[in-house]
Design a protein around this motif. Structure first.
Motif, PDB file in Angstrom:
ATOM      1  N   LYS A 112       1.156  -1.088  -0.172  1.00  0.00           N
ATOM      2  CA  LYS A 112      -0.286  -0.026  -0.225  1.00  0.00           C
ATOM      3  C   LYS A 112       0.948   1.658  -0.158  1.00  0.00           C
ATOM      4  O   LYS A 112       0.652   2.110  -0.698  1.00  0.00           O
ATOM      5  N   LYS A 113       1.700   1.306   1.004  1.00  0.00           N
ATOM      6  CA  LYS A 113       3.414   2.335   0.952  1.00  0.00           C
ATOM      7  C   LYS A 113       3.550   2.849  -0.862  1.00  0.00           C
ATOM      8  O   LYS A 113       3.429   4.145  -1.675  1.00  0.00           O
ATOM      9  N   ILE A 114       3.950   1.026  -1.272  1.00  0.00           N
ATOM     10  CA  ILE A 114       4.865   1.980  -2.852  1.00  0.00           C
ATOM     11  C   ILE A 114       3.735   2.064  -3.358  1.00  0.00           C
ATOM     12  O   ILE A 114       3.933   3.412  -4.900  1.00  0.00           O
ATOM     13  N   ALA A 115       2.704   1.576  -3.629  1.00  0.00           N
ATOM     14  CA  ALA A 115       1.443   1.448  -4.701  1.00  0.00           C
ATOM     15  C   ALA A 115       0.616   3.296  -4.194  1.00  0.00           C
ATOM     16  O   ALA A 115       0.930   4.042  -5.716  1.00  0.00           O
ATOM     17  N   ALA A 116       0.863   3.945  -3.568  1.00  0.00           N
ATOM     18  CA  ALA A 116       0.315   5.179  -2.979  1.00  0.00           C
ATOM     19  C   ALA A 116       1.245   6.091  -3.639  1.00  0.00           C
ATOM     20  O   ALA A 116       1.481   7.100  -3.997  1.00  0.00           O
ATOM     21  N   LYS A 117       2.720   6.096  -3.384  1.00  0.00           N
ATOM     22  CA  LYS A 117       4.138   6.829  -3.279  1.00  0.00           C
ATOM     23  C   LYS A 117       3.881   6.163  -4.758  1.00  0.00           C
ATOM     24  O   LYS A 117       4.866   8.153  -5.579  1.00  0.00           O
ATOM     25  N   GLN A 118       4.250   5.542  -5.351  1.00  0.00           N
ATOM     26  CA  GLN A 118       4.448   5.555  -6.785  1.00  0.00           C
ATOM     27  C   GLN A 118       3.497   5.695  -7.821  1.00  0.00           C
ATOM     28  O   GLN A 118       3.467   5.529  -9.234  1.00  0.00           O
ATOM     29  N   GLY A 119       1.659   6.001  -7.079  1.00  0.00           N
ATOM     30  CA  GLY A 119       0.736   5.769  -7.958  1.00  0.00           C
ATOM     31  C   GLY A 119       0.158   4.402  -9.396  1.00  0.00           C
ATOM     32  O   GLY A 119       0.260   4.430 -10.304  1.00  0.00           O
ATOM     33  N   LEU A 120       1.070   2.377  -8.406  1.00  0.00           N
ATOM     34  CA  LEU A 120       0.962   1.918  -8.924  1.00  0.00           C
ATOM     35  C   LEU A 120      -0.288   0.659  -8.391  1.00  0.00           C
ATOM     36  O   LEU A 120      -1.144   1.802  -7.187  1.00  0.00           O
ATOM     37  N   ALA A 121      -1.412   0.699  -9.390  1.00  0.00           N
ATOM     38  CA  ALA A 121      -2.071  -0.462  -9.128  1.00  0.00           C
ATOM     39  C   ALA A 121      -1.855  -1.861  -7.688  1.00  0.00           C
ATOM     40  O   ALA A 121      -0.578  -1.742  -8.242  1.00  0.00           O
ATOM     41  N   HIS A 122      -2.847  -1.617  -6.870  1.00  0.00           N
ATOM     42  CA  HIS A 122      -2.311  -3.210  -6.232  1.00  0.00           C
ATOM     43  C   HIS A 122      -3.438  -3.405  -6.053  1.00  0.00           C
ATOM     44  O   HIS A 122      -4.456  -3.894  -5.729  1.00  0.00           O
ATOM     45  N   LEU A 123      -2.836  -5.072  -5.857  1.00  0.00           N
ATOM     46  CA  LEU A 123      -3.619  -6.280  -5.784  1.00  0.00           C
ATOM     47  C   LEU A 123      -3.450  -7.600  -4.537  1.00  0.00           C
ATOM     48  O   LEU A 123      -2.150  -7.352  -4.647  1.00  0.00           O
ATOM     49  N   ASP A 124      -3.920  -7.547  -4.241  1.00  0.00           N
ATOM     50  CA  ASP A 124      -3.546  -8.495  -3.036  1.00  0.00           C
ATOM     51  C   ASP A 124      -3.881  -9.513  -2.945  1.00  0.00           C
ATOM     52  O   ASP A 124      -5.601 -10.330  -3.516  1.00  0.00           O
ATOM     53  N   LEU A 125      -3.393 -11.362  -3.688  1.00  0.00           N
ATOM     54  CA  LEU A 125      -4.083 -12.059  -3.841  1.00  0.00           C
ATOM     55  C   LEU A 125      -4.239 -13.184  -2.741  1.00  0.00           C
ATOM     56  O   LEU A 125      -5.409 -13.590  -3.386  1.00  0.00           O
ATOM     57  N   ASP A 126      -4.822 -12.523  -1.640  1.00  0.00           N
ATOM     58  CA  ASP A 126      -5.715 -13.057  -0.595  1.00  0.00           C
ATOM     59  C   ASP A 126      -6.933 -12.611  -1.526  1.00  0.00           C
ATOM     60  O   ASP A 126      -8.241 -13.445  -1.393  1.00  0.00           O
ATOM     61  N   THR A 127      -7.363 -12.188  -1.434  1.00  0.00           N
ATOM     62  CA  THR A 127      -8.738 -11.512  -2.588  1.00  0.00           C
ATOM     63  C   THR A 127      -9.062 -12.634  -3.618  1.00  0.00           C
ATOM     64  O   THR A 127     -10.591 -12.204  -3.724  1.00  0.00           O
ATOM     65  N   LEU A 128      -7.995 -13.410  -4.269  1.00  0.00           N
ATOM     66  CA  LEU A 128      -8.253 -14.170  -5.594  1.00  0.00           C
ATOM     67  C   LEU A 128      -7.630 -15.319  -5.022  1.00  0.00           C
ATOM     68  O   LEU A 128      -8.137 -16.360  -6.022  1.00  0.00           O
ATOM     69  N   ALA A 129      -7.420 -15.776  -4.000  1.00  0.00           N
ATOM     70  CA  ALA A 129      -7.342 -17.207  -3.893  1.00  0.00           C
ATOM     71  C   ALA A 129      -7.656 -17.794  -3.387  1.00  0.00           C
ATOM     72  O   ALA A 129      -7.682 -19.382  -3.638  1.00  0.00           O
ATOM     73  N   TRP A 130      -8.912 -18.096  -3.115  1.00  0.00           N
ATOM     74  CA  TRP A 130      -9.135 -18.864  -2.180  1.00  0.00           C
ATOM     75  C   TRP A 130     -11.171 -18.696  -2.373  1.00  0.00           C
ATOM     76  O   TRP A 130     -11.936 -17.271  -2.893  1.00  0.00           O
ATOM     77  N   LEU A 131     -11.838 -19.653  -2.440  1.00  0.00           N
ATOM     78  CA  LEU A 131     -13.354 -19.514  -2.085  1.00  0.00           C
ATOM     79  C   LEU A 131     -13.882 -19.434  -1.235  1.00  0.00           C
ATOM     80  O   LEU A 131     -13.593 -19.618  -0.069  1.00  0.00           O
ATOM     81  N   ALA A 132     -15.109 -18.449  -1.888  1.00  0.00           N
ATOM     82  CA  ALA A 132     -15.757 -17.817  -0.415  1.00  0.00           C
ATOM     83  C   ALA A 132     -16.521 -19.466   0.084  1.00  0.00           C
ATOM     84  O   ALA A 132     -17.830 -19.642   0.233  1.00  0.00           O
ATOM     85  N   THR A 133     -16.022 -20.403   1.004  1.00  0.00           N
ATOM     86  CA  THR A 133     -16.188 -21.482   1.669  1.00  0.00           C
ATOM     87  C   THR A 133     -15.412 -21.537   2.717  1.00  0.00           C
ATOM     88  O   THR A 133     -14.654 -20.490   3.505  1.00  0.00           O
ATOM     89  N   SER A 134     -16.650 -22.320   3.764  1.00  0.00           N
ATOM     90  CA  SER A 134     -16.224 -22.218   4.796  1.00  0.00           C
ATOM     91  C   SER A 134     -16.206 -23.853   5.561  1.00  0.00           C
ATOM     92  O   SER A 134     -17.394 -24.785   5.089  1.00  0.00           O
ATOM     93  N   PRO A 135     -14.786 -24.130   6.264  1.00  0.00           N
ATOM     94  CA  PRO A 135     -13.324 -23.517   5.713  1.00  0.00           C
ATOM     95  C   PRO A 135     -13.502 -22.830   4.549  1.00  0.00           C
ATOM     96  O   PRO A 135     -13.610 -23.740   3.208  1.00  0.00           O
ATOM     97  N   PRO A 136     -12.375 -21.766   4.649  1.00  0.00           N
ATOM     98  CA  PRO A 136     -12.229 -21.601   3.603  1.00  0.00           C
ATOM     99  C   PRO A 136     -11.107 -23.235   2.079  1.00  0.00           C
ATOM    100  O   PRO A 136     -10.080 -23.599   3.487  1.00  0.00           O
ATOM    101  N   GLN A 137     -11.523 -22.619   1.188  1.00  0.00           N
ATOM    102  CA  GLN A 137     -10.590 -23.369   0.303  1.00  0.00           C
ATOM    103  C   GLN A 137     -10.497 -22.190  -0.463  1.00  0.00           C
ATOM    104  O   GLN A 137     -10.319 -21.786  -1.006  1.00  0.00           O
ATOM    105  N   ARG A 138      -9.115 -23.019  -1.256  1.00  0.00           N
ATOM    106  CA  ARG A 138      -8.442 -22.779  -2.651  1.00  0.00           C
ATOM    107  C   ARG A 138      -9.049 -22.684  -3.520  1.00  0.00           C
ATOM    108  O   ARG A 138      -9.539 -24.072  -3.817  1.00  0.00           O
TER     109      ARG A 138
END
Length: 171
Positions: free
Chosen positions: A19-45
């Motif tokens: 987030k610091k680097i993205a803000a300072k350099q104007g970069l798009a940021h992607l957190d892989l947690d947001t796309l690595a998991w299914l919305a299940t309980s318990p979570p599954q990849r």
């Protein structure tokens, strides 16, 4: 063009640094947690091919980016392993940052992190998961999976390009 990958143990400070680097350099940021998991309980990849499609979409939509996570299998899709490998060069990282932070520091970060609304429906749900997260953090050095220190070190070693290891946490 700036294309940066940040990786390390859970609670090493990947999101904070990204987030610091993205803000300072104007970069798009992607957190892989947001796309690595299914919305299940318990979570599954998610299957690797589904996550790959989402990563490809992100890198095609953004010329400059920082992507962070602990998923060596997903990060591997974004590194150029050879100076002669020019396939889909636009998606390759040109810099990696490995957060090789001590396990005790990662545990302290996990215990003190604010609510991560993109991961948990409430602060209570996040706190209810803390014991499992701490056990996960403690196993970093001994696991051999895609989330392990071994996998991160191998990724770092194979990367051709600018790379840096950070071993201390700076606020």
């Amino acid at each position: 063009m700036q294309k940066i990958l940040i990786f390390g143990n859970a609670a090493a400070g990947k999101s904070t640094l990204a987030k610091k680097i993205a803000a300072k350099q104007g970069l798009a940021h992607l957190d892989l947690d947001t796309l690595a998991w299914l919305a299940t309980s318990p979570p599954q990849r998610k299957c690797l091919s589904d996550s790959t499609i989402e990563i490809d979409t992100f890198t095609q939509q953004h010329e400059n980016w920082v992507i962070e996570g602990c998923y060596s299998d997903l990060l591997e899709l974004l590194i150029n392993n050879s100076a002669t490998d020019h396939v889909n060069k636009k998606a390759f990282a040109n810099e990696i940052i490995y957060l090789d932070i001590t396990i005790n520091t990662c545990i302290t970060h996990a215990e003190n992190r604010p609510w991560e609304a993109h991961k948990y429906p409430s602060k209570k749900a996040q706190d209810d998961n803390l014991a499992m997260l701490i056990d996960w953090i403690k196993a970093y050095d001994t696991r051999t999976d895609t989330f392990s220190k071994l996998a991160h070190q191998q990724l770092y070693t194979r990367f051709v390009g600018k790379k840096k290891t950070i071993t201390t946490h700076n606020k």
